[in-house]
Every structure is written in structure tokens, then in C-alpha cells.
Design an enzyme around this catalytic site. Sequence first.
Site, PDB file in Angstrom:
ATOM      1  CG  ASN A   5      -1.658   1.275   1.454  1.00 48.58           C
ATOM      2  OD1 ASN A   5      -1.775   2.089   0.539  1.00 48.58           O
ATOM      3  ND2 ASN A   5      -2.176   1.473   2.657  1.00 48.58           N
TER       4      ASN A   5
ATOM      5  CE  LYS B 172       0.050   3.499   4.610  1.00 43.91           C
ATOM      6  NZ  LYS B 172       0.104   3.634   6.044  1.00 43.91           N
TER       7      LYS B 172
ATOM      8  CG  HIS C  36      -5.915   2.280   5.261  1.00 43.43           C
ATOM      9  ND1 HIS C  36      -5.435   3.235   6.129  1.00 43.43           N
ATOM     10  CD2 HIS C  36      -4.928   1.361   5.123  1.00 43.43           C
ATOM     11  CE1 HIS C  36      -4.197   2.905   6.483  1.00 43.43           C
ATOM     12  NE2 HIS C  36      -3.868   1.781   5.886  1.00 43.43           N
TER      13      HIS C  36
ATOM     14  CD  GLU D  68      -3.447  -2.116   7.679  1.00 39.46           C
ATOM     15  OE1 GLU D  68      -2.312  -2.248   7.237  1.00 39.46           O
ATOM     16  OE2 GLU D  68      -4.157  -1.127   7.404  1.00 39.46           O
TER      17      GLU D  68
ATOM     18  CB  SER E 178       5.215  -1.370  12.026  1.00 34.58           C
ATOM     19  OG  SER E 178       4.879  -0.022  12.264  1.00 34.58           O
TER      20      SER E 178
HETATM   21  P1  PGA Z   1       2.815   0.620   7.558  1.00 35.04           P
HETATM   22  O1  PGA Z   1       1.362   0.832   6.947  1.00 35.04           O
HETATM   23  O2  PGA Z   1       3.355  -0.679   7.008  1.00 35.04           O
HETATM   24  O3  PGA Z   1       3.611   1.811   7.088  1.00 35.04           O
HETATM   25  O4  PGA Z   1       2.687   0.573   9.032  1.00 35.04           O
HETATM   26  C1  PGA Z   1       0.472  -0.240   6.815  1.00 35.04           C
HETATM   27  C2  PGA Z   1      -0.842   0.246   6.253  1.00 35.04           C
HETATM   28  O5  PGA Z   1      -1.278   1.355   6.573  1.00 35.04           O
HETATM   29  O6  PGA Z   1      -1.488  -0.460   5.478  1.00 35.04           O
END
Ligand code: PGA
Length: 237
Positions: free
Chosen positions: A7, A9, A85, A157, A199
Amino acid sequence: MKLVVGNQKSYLEKEKTLKFAEELNKVTYSNVIICPSYIYFNMFNNENILLGSQNVSSYTSGATTGELSCEQLKSMGVSLSLVGHSERREKLHESIEDTNIKIKRLLENNMVPILCVGETKEEKDNNKTEEIVLDEIKGAFLNVDNELISKIIIAYEPIWSIGTGVIPTIEDINNIAITIKNYLIKNYNTNNILLYGGSVNKNNIDELNTISNIDGYLIGGASTKIDEFIEIIEKCQ
Ligand code: PGA
């Protein structure tokens, strides 16, 4: 083998995405889904890798300025989309009703929703994880046919783990995974694919891979660095 969903973003601008896509376009792994920003979809052209969207419109194609409908995304070769999300829920005030509509739109178009659920730190500290997660699933699945529910991928998540470098204990992830899977069997008679997100990186992937009830990962930050992303993919073979 575990599924790896990236993802990205709104992290990357054009040049960085081009470099990333150039490398990802060469790999032959079949356990990968990449969700870049909409504007970069056509940079990714690897037949082995599925394209996912980070969001979809709750409207069908038509007079909705600035939105992208499932029909449009499908016509661009996109076969999945994240929905619900936590960043969209928090920053853009998306409700569980919005998520429910988006899931229906995706399923009507034979696309796969990846539903994100998870608790805040406060909810965790108040032992509300299970209640929050199961309520979110229930709301998101409202009036969706059981037959179609089985197609939905769920990503657990914990919100406090996203982008913080902190992950729950392996035991906690395993326990919530079992709770989610039991709930799905009992209420919908389905055995959905279940991902963990928050993370995930090259340093914790080996430990996470020991959780047999987790079928893969939703990866944010680490999916924007090609070397690390490929290292994680390799470890998930
Ligand atoms: P992250 O994000 O791996 O940077 O913690 C995960 C997500 O928001 O899907």
C-alpha cells in the site's frame, strides 16, 4: 507462501515510482499485489503481479467529479481495492456504511475488496480489540451474500501499529487471527484470507511468518523501498 500487498499511500512522486515500477516489473513472484497511487497504474505492467487500488468510489460511473468508479478501475486492469483503511476513516471521515457500500460496488464488478479493520491504542488498552474488530467486520459485511463474502480479504491492522515501528506480540496477533477466523466460520461459513498490517518490515517478517493463522501482509512504508519490498516478498515464498 504468504500474500504480500503493498500500500504505497501517497508517499512517492513520479520519478521514484518509475524506478520502483521498473524493478517490480521484472520479478516473477506470484504472491504480490501492489496498490500504487491511481495516477501511476500504467507504470506497472508485470503479468505476475495484481494491481490494487487504495480506494474506490461508492458511486457507479457518472457525474461524480474527482471520484474513480469500480468500472473505471476495472477497465484499467485493477482487480482489487483496499476499503475502510483507518487513515481514510480518521482523516476523511469515512464511515463503516461507506465501507459497506464500497464492498458491494467492488463485488458487483467481480473485484476483490481488502477490508481493513483494527483498534486504536486506547481501545487496545481497554481490552476492546476483539469487540472493535468484529463490529467492523459485521458492519462492513451487512447485507452482502455469504457466497460473495468468501471473496473478501481481511487485513487486521492495529491503528497504533501503522507507521510507528511497533507491532503487537506474536501471541496477540495469533489470538486475534483465531478470533476473526472463528467468527467468520460461525457467522458466514467462510474462510477468508486474513492479512496482518502495521509496521511490517524486513526485520520483523521472519517472526511474523511463524504465525500460521496469518495468510499474508498489508505493507505501507516498506512497500515504497524496492529492495526491502523484494526482500520481504522473497521471505514470503
Ligand atoms: P505501515 O502501513 O506498514 O507503514 O505501518 C500499513 C498500512 O497502513 O497499510
